[in-house]
Design a protein around this motif. Structure first.
Motif, PDB file in Angstrom:
ATOM      1  N   ILE A 244       7.980  -4.196  -2.571  1.00  0.00           N
ATOM      2  CA  ILE A 244       9.108  -4.346  -1.648  1.00  0.00           C
ATOM      3  C   ILE A 244      10.333  -4.747  -2.464  1.00  0.00           C
ATOM      4  O   ILE A 244      10.274  -5.681  -3.262  1.00  0.00           O
ATOM      5  CB  ILE A 244       8.800  -5.394  -0.563  1.00  0.00           C
ATOM      6  N   ILE A 245      11.432  -4.003  -2.264  1.00  0.00           N
ATOM      7  CA  ILE A 245      12.684  -4.312  -2.950  1.00  0.00           C
ATOM      8  C   ILE A 245      13.788  -4.506  -1.919  1.00  0.00           C
ATOM      9  O   ILE A 245      13.810  -3.838  -0.889  1.00  0.00           O
ATOM     10  CB  ILE A 245      13.073  -3.222  -3.970  1.00  0.00           C
ATOM     11  N   THR A 246      14.692  -5.425  -2.196  1.00  0.00           N
ATOM     12  CA  THR A 246      15.834  -5.674  -1.324  1.00  0.00           C
ATOM     13  C   THR A 246      17.024  -4.909  -1.862  1.00  0.00           C
ATOM     14  O   THR A 246      17.348  -5.002  -3.051  1.00  0.00           O
ATOM     15  CB  THR A 246      16.132  -7.184  -1.245  1.00  0.00           C
ATOM     16  N   GLY A 247      17.679  -4.139  -0.980  1.00  0.00           N
ATOM     17  CA  GLY A 247      18.755  -3.262  -1.397  1.00  0.00           C
ATOM     18  C   GLY A 247      20.087  -3.972  -1.548  1.00  0.00           C
ATOM     19  O   GLY A 247      20.265  -5.084  -1.076  1.00  0.00           O
ATOM     20  N   PRO A 248      21.000  -3.292  -2.234  1.00  0.00           N
ATOM     21  CA  PRO A 248      20.761  -1.989  -2.849  1.00  0.00           C
ATOM     22  C   PRO A 248      19.983  -2.125  -4.161  1.00  0.00           C
ATOM     23  O   PRO A 248      20.286  -2.976  -4.975  1.00  0.00           O
ATOM     24  CB  PRO A 248      22.156  -1.433  -3.093  1.00  0.00           C
ATOM     25  N   ALA A 249      18.975  -1.298  -4.288  1.00  0.00           N
ATOM     26  CA  ALA A 249      18.141  -1.310  -5.489  1.00  0.00           C
ATOM     27  C   ALA A 249      17.332  -0.023  -5.553  1.00  0.00           C
ATOM     28  O   ALA A 249      17.212   0.693  -4.560  1.00  0.00           O
ATOM     29  CB  ALA A 249      17.203  -2.516  -5.475  1.00  0.00           C
ATOM     30  N   GLU A 250      16.796   0.240  -6.731  1.00  0.00           N
ATOM     31  CA  GLU A 250      15.952   1.406  -6.947  1.00  0.00           C
ATOM     32  C   GLU A 250      14.705   0.985  -7.691  1.00  0.00           C
ATOM     33  O   GLU A 250      14.739   0.040  -8.482  1.00  0.00           O
ATOM     34  CB  GLU A 250      16.698   2.475  -7.741  1.00  0.00           C
ATOM     35  N   VAL A 251      13.616   1.700  -7.452  1.00  0.00           N
ATOM     36  CA  VAL A 251      12.365   1.439  -8.148  1.00  0.00           C
ATOM     37  C   VAL A 251      11.632   2.764  -8.305  1.00  0.00           C
ATOM     38  O   VAL A 251      11.804   3.683  -7.495  1.00  0.00           O
ATOM     39  CB  VAL A 251      11.496   0.401  -7.389  1.00  0.00           C
ATOM     40  N   THR A 252      10.843   2.859  -9.355  1.00  0.00           N
ATOM     41  CA  THR A 252      10.008   4.029  -9.568  1.00  0.00           C
ATOM     42  C   THR A 252       8.555   3.614  -9.406  1.00  0.00           C
ATOM     43  O   THR A 252       8.099   2.687 -10.067  1.00  0.00           O
ATOM     44  CB  THR A 252      10.239   4.628 -10.966  1.00  0.00           C
ATOM     45  N   TYR A 253       7.866   4.263  -8.475  1.00  0.00           N
ATOM     46  CA  TYR A 253       6.449   4.020  -8.233  1.00  0.00           C
ATOM     47  C   TYR A 253       5.657   5.147  -8.883  1.00  0.00           C
ATOM     48  O   TYR A 253       6.108   6.296  -8.893  1.00  0.00           O
ATOM     49  CB  TYR A 253       6.129   4.056  -6.738  1.00  0.00           C
ATOM     50  N   THR A 254       4.457   4.863  -9.358  1.00  0.00           N
ATOM     51  CA  THR A 254       3.555   5.906  -9.846  1.00  0.00           C
ATOM     52  C   THR A 254       2.163   5.670  -9.278  1.00  0.00           C
ATOM     53  O   THR A 254       1.698   4.530  -9.214  1.00  0.00           O
ATOM     54  CB  THR A 254       3.487   5.935 -11.389  1.00  0.00           C
ATOM     55  N   PHE A 255       1.541   6.753  -8.832  1.00  0.00           N
ATOM     56  CA  PHE A 255       0.188   6.691  -8.287  1.00  0.00           C
ATOM     57  C   PHE A 255      -0.391   8.095  -8.278  1.00  0.00           C
ATOM     58  O   PHE A 255       0.305   9.069  -8.573  1.00  0.00           O
ATOM     59  CB  PHE A 255       0.178   6.078  -6.875  1.00  0.00           C
ATOM     60  N   THR A 256      -1.665   8.202  -7.946  1.00  0.00           N
ATOM     61  CA  THR A 256      -2.340   9.496  -7.888  1.00  0.00           C
ATOM     62  C   THR A 256      -2.538   9.901  -6.438  1.00  0.00           C
ATOM     63  O   THR A 256      -3.040   9.118  -5.626  1.00  0.00           O
ATOM     64  CB  THR A 256      -3.699   9.429  -8.610  1.00  0.00           C
ATOM     65  N   ALA A 257      -2.150  11.144  -6.115  1.00  0.00           N
ATOM     66  CA  ALA A 257      -2.341  11.672  -4.763  1.00  0.00           C
ATOM     67  C   ALA A 257      -3.826  11.848  -4.478  1.00  0.00           C
ATOM     68  O   ALA A 257      -4.614  12.082  -5.406  1.00  0.00           O
ATOM     69  CB  ALA A 257      -1.622  13.014  -4.614  1.00  0.00           C
ATOM     70  N   PRO A 258      -4.229  11.764  -3.217  1.00  0.00           N
ATOM     71  CA  PRO A 258      -5.636  12.022  -2.876  1.00  0.00           C
ATOM     72  C   PRO A 258      -6.074  13.410  -3.339  1.00  0.00           C
ATOM     73  O   PRO A 258      -5.276  14.349  -3.388  1.00  0.00           O
ATOM     74  CB  PRO A 258      -5.650  11.930  -1.351  1.00  0.00           C
ATOM     75  N   GLU A 259      -7.347  13.538  -3.678  1.00  0.00           N
ATOM     76  CA  GLU A 259      -7.919  14.829  -4.077  1.00  0.00           C
ATOM     77  C   GLU A 259      -8.105  15.751  -2.869  1.00  0.00           C
ATOM     78  O   GLU A 259      -8.078  16.967  -3.009  1.00  0.00           O
ATOM     79  CB  GLU A 259      -9.282  14.621  -4.752  1.00  0.00           C
ATOM     80  N   GLU A 260      -8.324  15.164  -1.716  1.00  0.00           N
ATOM     81  CA  GLU A 260      -8.617  15.924  -0.494  1.00  0.00           C
ATOM     82  C   GLU A 260      -7.321  16.344   0.198  1.00  0.00           C
ATOM     83  O   GLU A 260      -6.530  15.504   0.627  1.00  0.00           O
ATOM     84  CB  GLU A 260      -9.453  15.060   0.456  1.00  0.00           C
ATOM     85  N   PRO A 261      -7.069  17.669   0.330  1.00  0.00           N
ATOM     86  CA  PRO A 261      -5.885  18.120   1.069  1.00  0.00           C
ATOM     87  C   PRO A 261      -5.917  17.624   2.517  1.00  0.00           C
ATOM     88  O   PRO A 261      -6.982  17.451   3.106  1.00  0.00           O
ATOM     89  CB  PRO A 261      -5.982  19.649   1.006  1.00  0.00           C
ATOM     90  N   GLY A 262      -4.752  17.403   3.048  1.00  0.00           N
ATOM     91  CA  GLY A 262      -4.635  16.953   4.436  1.00  0.00           C
ATOM     92  C   GLY A 262      -3.327  16.220   4.637  1.00  0.00           C
ATOM     93  O   GLY A 262      -2.511  16.093   3.728  1.00  0.00           O
ATOM     94  N   THR A 263      -3.129  15.730   5.860  1.00  0.00           N
ATOM     95  CA  THR A 263      -1.926  14.975   6.184  1.00  0.00           C
ATOM     96  C   THR A 263      -2.278  13.502   6.280  1.00  0.00           C
ATOM     97  O   THR A 263      -3.098  13.099   7.103  1.00  0.00           O
ATOM     98  CB  THR A 263      -1.283  15.473   7.492  1.00  0.00           C
ATOM     99  N   TYR A 264      -1.651  12.735   5.418  1.00  0.00           N
ATOM    100  CA  TYR A 264      -1.814  11.298   5.372  1.00  0.00           C
ATOM    101  C   TYR A 264      -0.559  10.674   5.986  1.00  0.00           C
ATOM    102  O   TYR A 264       0.191  11.354   6.689  1.00  0.00           O
ATOM    103  CB  TYR A 264      -2.062  10.853   3.931  1.00  0.00           C
ATOM    104  N   PHE A 265      -0.292   9.411   5.742  1.00  0.00           N
ATOM    105  CA  PHE A 265       0.774   8.689   6.429  1.00  0.00           C
ATOM    106  C   PHE A 265       1.512   7.802   5.427  1.00  0.00           C
ATOM    107  O   PHE A 265       0.894   7.133   4.616  1.00  0.00           O
ATOM    108  CB  PHE A 265       0.115   7.822   7.517  1.00  0.00           C
ATOM    109  N   PHE A 266       2.857   7.819   5.494  1.00  0.00           N
ATOM    110  CA  PHE A 266       3.618   6.864   4.698  1.00  0.00           C
ATOM    111  C   PHE A 266       4.528   6.067   5.609  1.00  0.00           C
ATOM    112  O   PHE A 266       4.890   6.517   6.687  1.00  0.00           O
ATOM    113  CB  PHE A 266       4.398   7.547   3.561  1.00  0.00           C
ATOM    114  N   ARG A 267       4.861   4.845   5.160  1.00  0.00           N
ATOM    115  CA  ARG A 267       5.748   3.993   5.949  1.00  0.00           C
ATOM    116  C   ARG A 267       6.364   2.916   5.053  1.00  0.00           C
ATOM    117  O   ARG A 267       5.941   2.711   3.921  1.00  0.00           O
ATOM    118  CB  ARG A 267       4.994   3.327   7.094  1.00  0.00           C
ATOM    119  N   CYS A 268       7.324   2.219   5.624  1.00  0.00           N
ATOM    120  CA  CYS A 268       7.846   0.985   5.057  1.00  0.00           C
ATOM    121  C   CYS A 268       7.027  -0.133   5.685  1.00  0.00           C
ATOM    122  O   CYS A 268       6.956  -0.232   6.912  1.00  0.00           O
ATOM    123  CB  CYS A 268       9.329   0.817   5.391  1.00  0.00           C
TER     124      CYS A 268
END
Length: 135
Positions: free
Chosen positions: A98-122
């Motif tokens: 969690i970052i308080t704006g104004p600010a920028e951050v770079t996240y890195t992670f691996t996407a799921p192997e299984e195709p489909g629709t997942y969910f993102f949110r704040c």
């Protein structure tokens, strides 16, 4: 947002096209490469402004390494980007700092192997959300 001395880390690639403007801008996510290929990487640009994301869909290749450049444009307001298996947000795929704006951050992670629709949110403002599509 100031470019020099603002304390925000800007790891964005200057060759990637980004939208300009205010709240009326069209949502855009830039991904490279555009076709799924195991072991590949993808870069996603996403911003929060006026307590809303600038897109409601993020599409990435299955199993790809994801670099997500997140810009929080909301002055004094905390945001993050987190990815879950579904809208219940009970199973975490990735949870960004969690970052308080104004600010920028770079996240890195691996996407799921299984195709489909997942969910993102704040996580701070769960009404800021969308589909995380894995192809």
């Amino acid at each position: 947002m100031s470019g020099v001395g603002g304390g925000a880390h800007d790891a964005r690639d200057p060759s990637v096209e980004r939208p300009c403007g205010g709240a009326s801008m069209n949502p855009r996510v830039t991904t490279t490469p555009s076709r799924a290929a195991e072991g590949r990487s993808v870069t996603v640009e996403i911003a929060a402004e006026h307590v809303a994301f600038d897109t409601d869909t993020i599409t990435v290749p299955a199993g790809a390494g994801v670099t997500m450049n997140f810009e929080n444009r909301d002055d004094g307001i905390p945001h993050n980007v987190a990815v879950y298996t579904d809208s219940s947000a009970s199973r975490v795929i990735f949870r960004g700092e969690i970052i308080t704006g104004p600010a920028e951050v770079t996240y890195t992670f691996t996407a799921p192997e299984e195709p489909g629709t997942y969910f993102f949110r704040c996580d701070v403002h769960p009404s800021m959300n969308g589909g995380f599509v894995v192809e």
